[in-house]
Design a protein around this motif. Structure first.
Motif: not given
Lengths: 715, 715
Positions: B229-245
């Motif tokens: 929500v604070t946008t601090a970890n913006s792409p990082d927190v999503m990357m593993p899930a995104y890399n999966y699908s």
């Protein structure tokens, strides 16, 4: 009771059907806020009715979606298709748009057609796309840049149905001069700060974490400080200076206070100010146009029958009109609307009451028929037993509902806990059992269902069931009055988020197309189990050792339209970019431009909308009309106006004789909660207090003059 | 002409001085919006005048600053001092506060003193700090936690002078219930999303970039999603899930739209709504209290002299009062004010005119005396030569100013360019020369000076000169009308930023004290030329290989109060934290709490303030009073009211006889631009239209009753 009249109308008295057609068009245009200047000849009116048919409109959207979705199959593609296939599909789409265009040209007067910029826009886009397809086909398809793809989303804006989207774009265009003044000052501030930074830090030989010189090149400083405004490089850009001396942080503190906080707030203020100002004017125009259309419909159907010889519309004509406008309206619902308008049971209504029809039709009313409980039908003795009655009584108490909610809450906690633990697992099962029992006895008719079918062996299915049931918690929260205003706002802005969604799609699509041409193939993603040595640096040696590769951002690329969209989303949240390393420094222009368009303008408009919607929800209550409709419904429920209820029930012949005694009538109305409103409705309501009075006075102007499209012809 | 009267007053007619003392106190309380319920006995009034003396107030602030600055010298210290030294200083400060407290207790009635929570607050703080110092002295100073240091900044809030700060805190407190409802829903949404995330991703065996399991622990997910929500970890927190699908991004898109954008906008909306609502009420109270005080002053000085026997105040008394309230006011200025109030030259004013005095006094008026050009005095023939006249004519033209600005602009560009290049370097020198020439001929009396003294050999000094001259560009921008409203807002919010600055200092200080106790010494910073092997991981083996150490964030620590403040600033911009690695997971509570307090509440209040200030600047113009004052000044300049001008000039005996002919009078007034206003003035102006009418009517209430402190006693 005007019931007999309404039944005689049912037998379709021969009216002048052309007049009714035209009146229908006016009323439905008013209802859906259409603002098309159509020809009023009977033939054109019939064509116009066809043009506005929901199937035709849907078809246009289907073709637009197909046309936009082509990006999935064109190089660089998610699913590659040969160029002849995509070109053929595109040509079919373009033909469909052309047919629609010709249809539109037939409906409106010729001179109006050529004056409307949105038509010319479509024609230009069509021909350009067409030309490029032709060119791409002629060329071998390798060196041809399909640059016309950038224009595709503009079709979405310019079709007749894209009213709300056009309004959003107009709102942006109107805010642009003001935004640009603030932007100029903001850039001026950034440039001056950059100059100071150059003088302060440039000569000290500081190094960044990569070992490159720190703040020595003016343009680099400008870019770094611009990115600091987006907070993306927040501590990093400051660290070398901070490590050198604590006092240099003063520079950054000043910069952050002035640029990150103050100027960004200015942008919001300017956007908010313009949003309110222009939107109010637009909605005013909208309401005016709507009233004017209703007045025209009235003048088509009016008779001079009233006491003072004033023009009125009889119930018979009104009924016929409503049936034409909304064919599937129930007779009971129609009667309800009439009883709201004709408050004194005169059998005819004046102009002011007639004008309200469009607003009344947009309030969704649900006809509720009370049905007996299935057990009551099959086992009446069981249902009426004292035990059953006690259960039913219990179930209706508040305490019971609370217990039910508590169980769901406990359940939610268990879902979160480690489910390998058998105790937790069993507890979950207990919860499910409890809930099934409760649900059966409650006979809950609400939207929350229970997967009671088989297949419970799979853990995964159970999880989904659990999650779906957690959604039930929202109802729990919603039942607390304090939260309702907030949730109401949330739900109301739902439809508007769709408009913003379209806006975002248009902007993202354009940037994705440009981005794909600029950056496609520069960054490669390798599946996690790949053994390629290039995996470490995303397939581009330039990325060796960069943070971009280290953080495994390889999938953040512009290699196809889907990943482009996701990268753009990430850029919206935090404007970080690793693409300058693989291309050229000038690629930064792309990212800065994207930040200006999306974050500074669109996101601020979104925030402004939410701000205004929230303030409206807190300060205003229901509209006058809705209140009077609700009052009528309440009267019906209380049995005050029982004559009407009886009449309705005898009309609605599916129903048996009404139950006697003090039981509630079996036919009831419910306003489909104030939540399901259209965007226009919400906007109108935002400025209702200002609009309510002035416009009724203005409506006394001459009626039959042609009104131009006050709002929508100025794209 | 009432001139003779004003001169006779000058000779100090013996009035009842006690009455004048009391009236002076009322007027100056009204002017500075003080709201202290003081005793009206002559002795107490004299004590009160002393209490409000600028020197006493300054002294209090000096002691507060010293007291707060003690954190620099106490362990963990920037400059360590022995514990006896800091304790002694603190005891001196506390004694000063106690003396001030006793003074205050003498001024106001005893019962009021003990009812005012802010006094009790101070007493409690004093005794606690005192106790802890005593305790710390008794203990050997090693295991004693100086936890009372957290209370220190509260003194800043609770001293009598901290009105604006208290108002800001009250504004926060008033918004808290509403904020907490939204916060509850927001947390609910985060928790539900976390639950879904656990079910969606927990079982898939995904790994984060560190190799740790991804989204398997519920509380970790909640924290990660909160940080998103604070946008601090913006792409990082999503990357593993995104890399999966790719499809999992839908979850994150939904989350970002709902929580990051919608809920954060809700917070702003709630804060903005409350800000407007409560502030308006407070300012209304303020205006009411001010009017009431002025009425009391009036009733002290009134005489029944008017036509209808209405109470009036004579010019003689009024002059004496103004001289007491503002001892250094020029006679001309005083005459100007009187001529504004006594529009019809009656020699006395009624209550409504008298009440305006407080507002009039807060409008800063500059007395401008036209001085001849130095060349004109020394070489009158040269000055009046045709060449000189031509130069003077040229200099006054717009084109000339533009050329001057252009040179500065070109100069600024050169500063940005690579200065090693001799051509650029020479060009810079040329610019400086041009500018010196121009400045001399312009004889610019403005704020932008030129370092014309020696020492030009040093490059560094030249750079500073250049930068200072770039500031001149702001004037260029300011001369464009479009930008003025924006710059005006910027300048106006300046003083308010000071209030926010104090607010931030209070909150930061408290968090810094807590943070230092929690995290001190956990992260070490090594000078860049250090050879310690610990440098790589900030002196803490737990940080080995973390991004925190890799990005060289070692100086972001809580090892002293300065670095704590800087870390907190960084957390305000982007809430990133590497401190959980070195302590415990529960340290996250500290960071989440900080985010809630600073970003969600304080920053939003700041944005709300800027939003409102900006909208006011765009929609309102000058106040009525200011307009009438400006009109009067214009009249003077046009020579309409020449009698007054002559009178003033003959009073101001430093001046020679006024020049004859059509030349402008040599004594002129200028309103010190609408920019230099107090915060209270700006706030008042924000709601002026609402306040203007109602309060004048309310003022007809009984006058001499005691009014309680409506606003400031409810801390």
């Amino acid at each position: 009771m005007d019931l007999t009249v309404s039944i005689s109308v049912h037998k379709s008295v021969p009216f002048l059907s052309d007049k009714f057609d035209l009146a229908t068009v006016y009323v439905s245009d008013a209802q859906y806020n259409r603002n098309i200047f159509f020809d009023t000849s009977p033939q054109a009116v019939r064509l116009y009715l066809l043009y506005n048919h929901w199937f035709m409109q849907m078809l246009v959207y289907v073709f637009i979606i197909i046309n936009l979705a082509l990006a999935l199959f064109e190089d660089p593609a998610v699913v590659p298709l040969p160029i002849w296939a995509t070109s053929t599909i595109e040509i079919i789409c373009l033909s469909a748009f052309t047919v629609r265009m010709v249809h539109y040209a037939k409906v409106i007067p010729r001179d109006k057609f050529w004056k409307d910029p949105k038509n010319i826009c479509i024609i230009v886009i069509l021909s350009f796309i067409d030309l490029t397809i032709y060119g791409a086909l002629k060329a071998t398809g390798y060196f041809a840049i399909r640059w016309s793809r950038v224009l595709r989303p503009l079709l979405l804006v310019n079709v007749t149905e894209g009213r709300q989207l056009r309004r959003a774009f107009r709102s942006i265009r109107n805010a642009l001069p003001q935004i640009s003044y603030v932007f100029f000052l903001f850039m001026f501030s950034v440039l001056v700060f950059s100059l100071m930074a150059l003088k302060l830090f440039g000569k000290r030989g500081l190094l960044t974490i990569d070992g490159s010189p720190y703040f020595t090149n003016y343009l680099d400083i400008v870019f770094d400080l611009y990115v600091l405004v987006t907070t993306a490089n927040s501590p990093d850009v400051m660290m070398p200076a901070y490590n050198y001396s604590v006092f240099f942080t003063v520079f950054f503190i000043l910069y952050i206070v002035i640029n990150t906080y103050t100027f960004m707030s200015f942008f919001l203020a300017v956007v908010y100010n313009n949003y309110k100002k222009y939107l109010k004017e637009e909605v005013r125009q909208l309401v005016k146009a709507r009233r004017s259309k209703m007045c025209r419909a009235f003048s088509l159907l009016q008779e001079t029958r009233g006491e003072g010889g004033e023009p009125v519309v009889t119930q018979a004509k009104w009924n016929h009109l409503v049936k034409l406008v909304k064919p599937n309206i129930s007779i009971a619902h129609r009667e309800l609307l009439w009883s709201v308008l004709d408050d004194q049971n005169k059998g005819h209504i004046g102009k002011i009451a007639f004008v309200q029809l469009a607003d009344l039709l947009s309030i969704q009313v649900i006809t509720v028929k009370s049905q007996p409980h299935p057990i009551q039908i099959c086992f009446p003795s069981v249902y009426n037993s004292s035990v059953s009655r006690f259960i039913r009584y219990m179930v209706r108490t508040r305490v019971f509902v609370y217990v039910y909610d508590l169980i769901i809450l406990v359940n939610a906690v268990f879902i979160g806990l480690d489910e390998e633990n058998p105790v937790v697992s069993n507890a979950e099962w207990d919860c499910v059992l409890y809930e099934i029992l409760l649900s059966l006895s409650l006979h809950l008719n609400d939207q929350f269902f229970l997967f009671a079918a088989g297949g419970y062996t799979s853990r995964q299915i159970l999880d989904i069931v659990f999650i779906l049931r957690v959604v039930r918690l929202i109802r729990l929260v919603d039942s607390i009055k304090r939260f309702r205003a907030i949730i109401n706002t949330l739900i109301k802005i739902g439809p508007t988020i769709l408009t913003f969604g379209q806006l975002i799609v248009v902007v993202y699509y354009i940037f994705a197309m440009v981005g794909m041409e600029l950056f496609k193939g520069k960054v490669q993603f390798f599946e996690p189990n790949s053994t390629s040595p290039d995996q470490e640096y995303c397939g581009n040696p330039l990325l060796k050792g960069t943070t971009f590769a280290k953080l495994n951002y390889c999938k953040n690329n512009f290699n196809n339209v889907v990943s482009s969209f996701i990268v753009l989303l990430e850029l919206t949240v935090v404007n970080q970019c690793g693409f300058t390393a693989v291309t050229h420094v000038s690629a930064r222009i792309f990212f800065v431009l994207f930040h200006i368009v999306v974050v500074i303008i669109i996101i601020n408009i979104f925030v402004a909308f939410i701000l205004e919607a929230f303030l409206v929800e807190y300060t205003f209550d229901k509209s006058d009309l809705q209140t009077s409709l609700e009052k009528k419904i309440e009267e019906l429920e209380d049995g005050v106006d029982t004559g009407l209820v009886d009449a309705m029930e005898s009309i609605d012949n599916e129903l048996g004789p009404s139950e006697t005694g003090k039981q509630k009538p079996s036919l009831m109305f419910k306003i489909a909660s104030r939540r399901s409103r259209t965007v226009d409705g919400l906007l109108q309501r935002m400025f209702e207090t200002d609009l309510r009075h002035e416009d009724f006075n203005e409506e006394e102007e001459p009626e039959n003059i042609n009104f131009s499209n006050p709002v929508f012809d100025s794209v």
